[in-house]
Every structure is written in structure tokens, then in C-alpha cells.
Design a protein around this motif. Structure first.
Motif, PDB file in Angstrom:
ATOM      1  N   LYS A  20       0.864  -1.049  -0.397  1.00  0.00           N
ATOM      2  CA  LYS A  20      -0.397   0.002   0.104  1.00  0.00           C
ATOM      3  C   LYS A  20       0.904   1.136  -0.398  1.00  0.00           C
ATOM      4  CE  LYS A  20      -4.266  -2.274   2.210  1.00  0.00           C
ATOM      5  NZ  LYS A  20      -4.604  -2.405   0.851  1.00  0.00           N
ATOM      6  N   ASP A  21       2.311   1.430   0.707  1.00  0.00           N
ATOM      7  CA  ASP A  21       2.862   2.671   0.714  1.00  0.00           C
ATOM      8  C   ASP A  21       3.935   2.432  -0.852  1.00  0.00           C
ATOM      9  OD1 ASP A  21       2.486   2.885   3.367  1.00  0.00           O
ATOM     10  OD2 ASP A  21       4.446   1.935   4.525  1.00  0.00           O
ATOM     11  N   VAL A  24       0.788   4.024  -3.042  1.00  0.00           N
ATOM     12  CA  VAL A  24       0.357   5.616  -2.436  1.00  0.00           C
ATOM     13  C   VAL A  24       2.090   6.576  -3.321  1.00  0.00           C
ATOM     14  CG1 VAL A  24       0.275   7.123  -1.145  1.00  0.00           C
ATOM     15  CG2 VAL A  24      -1.277   5.177  -0.388  1.00  0.00           C
ATOM     16  N   ASP A  25       3.192   5.972  -2.847  1.00  0.00           N
ATOM     17  CA  ASP A  25       3.874   7.560  -3.498  1.00  0.00           C
ATOM     18  C   ASP A  25       4.313   6.439  -4.897  1.00  0.00           C
ATOM     19  OD1 ASP A  25       5.023   7.377  -0.322  1.00  0.00           O
ATOM     20  OD2 ASP A  25       7.047   5.215  -1.456  1.00  0.00           O
ATOM     21  N   THR A  45      -7.203   0.950   0.268  1.00  0.00           N
ATOM     22  CA  THR A  45      -5.853   1.368  -0.495  1.00  0.00           C
ATOM     23  C   THR A  45      -6.702   2.994  -1.445  1.00  0.00           C
ATOM     24  OG1 THR A  45      -4.853  -0.606  -1.281  1.00  0.00           O
ATOM     25  CG2 THR A  45      -4.750   1.020  -3.174  1.00  0.00           C
ATOM     26  N   ARG A  48      -6.505   5.453   1.310  1.00  0.00           N
ATOM     27  CA  ARG A  48      -5.415   6.361   1.598  1.00  0.00           C
ATOM     28  C   ARG A  48      -4.940   7.423   0.926  1.00  0.00           C
ATOM     29  NH1 ARG A  48      -1.043   2.394   3.481  1.00  0.00           N
ATOM     30  NH2 ARG A  48       0.643   4.086   3.366  1.00  0.00           N
ATOM     31  N   ILE A  49      -5.206   6.528  -1.064  1.00  0.00           N
ATOM     32  CA  ILE A  49      -4.435   7.433  -2.170  1.00  0.00           C
ATOM     33  C   ILE A  49      -5.218   8.800  -1.877  1.00  0.00           C
ATOM     34  CG2 ILE A  49      -5.157   7.983  -4.520  1.00  0.00           C
ATOM     35  CD1 ILE A  49      -4.109   4.635  -4.632  1.00  0.00           C
ATOM     36  N   THR A  52      -3.565  11.268   0.601  1.00  0.00           N
ATOM     37  CA  THR A  52      -2.610  11.835   0.543  1.00  0.00           C
ATOM     38  C   THR A  52      -2.559  12.699  -0.503  1.00  0.00           C
ATOM     39  OG1 THR A  52      -1.928   9.328   1.536  1.00  0.00           O
ATOM     40  CG2 THR A  52      -0.539  10.749  -0.167  1.00  0.00           C
ATOM     41  N   TYR A  53      -3.483  12.295  -1.644  1.00  0.00           N
ATOM     42  CA  TYR A  53      -3.688  12.833  -2.462  1.00  0.00           C
ATOM     43  C   TYR A  53      -5.681  13.794  -3.135  1.00  0.00           C
ATOM     44  CZ  TYR A  53       0.588  11.127  -3.785  1.00  0.00           C
ATOM     45  OH  TYR A  53       1.929  10.590  -3.597  1.00  0.00           O
TER      46      TYR A  53
END
Length: 137
Positions: A20-21, A24-25, A45, A48-49, A52-53
């Protein structure tokens, strides 16, 4: 691409817990291209995306083991996706491994571009998004 209506391309983004990290990166590295894409993602997932965005168009489905993989599978069958990016963890046993195999099979049956690694995902995103840039108007 299956999407002939001229709308934004539709990508499914999925990642196992151990990756998952990384997804996202990867989204951050592809942010300019993915900002032009409608993203569908399994629960955690996608959350988290989205967190972050927040500028991205992300629709979160159910968590993978709770039916999100099947929701994406149905979208593949209905030809509602243009690509599947699935960062699979090949080193950990997965209790829902049959779901991974089902998505792989469906992507193959419906000739849907599918990536399971960062390098292949880069090629798919670049190819599909840059292809739109070169399409006749």
C-alpha cells in the motif's frame, strides 16, 4: 482503450497490505497523469490515496477481502475500466488469493491492460494517457 465516450480514462488501483505504501508513492510520481483519470480503488488503498492526494478523482469500493475485488471484477466484465493496476505482494500468503487469480483471469479474458509492478504500471499509465494526448481532435 475501452472508453470511447471521450470521458476520462477509468483505472482500478489495488494493493495488498505490504504494498500500500508503494502504490501511494507511485501515485505521487504519476500525479500529473493520474489527475486526468477516474480512479476506482478497493477500500483501504483508495482511502489512503484519497487522503494523500485529495485532488484526485477516487471512488472507494469495499475492502478487497470484503467484496472490493469482486466489484472491480464486475467493472471489468462490464467494460467499465481501461486499466487495472494491482500491486500484488508475492511474498506473503493471501487468504483471498482466489480473488487475485479471478482479477488476473478477467483482465486477460477482456484484454484489459493490467500491471502488478511499478515498472509495468508506469508503462500502462504513460501509454494510455499519452495516447490520449496524441489522438486526433
Amino acid at each position: 482503450m475501452n472508453n470511447s465516450s471521450g470521458d476520462a480514462p477509468r483505472f482500478a488501483l489495488v494493493a495488498h497490505d505490504a504494498r500500500k505504501d508503494e502504490i501511494v508513492d507511485w501515485v505521487g510520481l504519476q500525479l500529473a497523469r493520474l489527475s486526468r483519470v477516474q480512479i476506482f480503488s478497493t477500500g483501504t488503498t483508495g482511502s489512503r490515496i484519497k487522503q494523500t492526494y485529495p485532488e484526485l478523482d477516487v471512488t472507494c469500493l469495499k475492502s478487497g477481502p470484503l467484496g472490493g475485488d469482486q466489484q472491480i471484477g464486475a467493472m471489468i466484465c462490464e467494460e467499465k475500466l481501461d486499466a487495472l493496476i494491482f500491486f500484488v505482494d508475492p511474498l506473503s500468503p493471501m487468504p483471498h488469493d482466489v480473488d487475485v487469480k479471478a482479477l488476473t483471469r478477467l483482465a486477460t479474458v477482456y484484454d484489459l491492460p493490467m500491471a502488478c509492478s511499478r515498472s509495468t504500471a508506469d508503462l500502462i499509465v504513460k501509454g494510455l494517457i499519452d495516447e490520449d494526448d496524441n489522438a486526433p481532435v
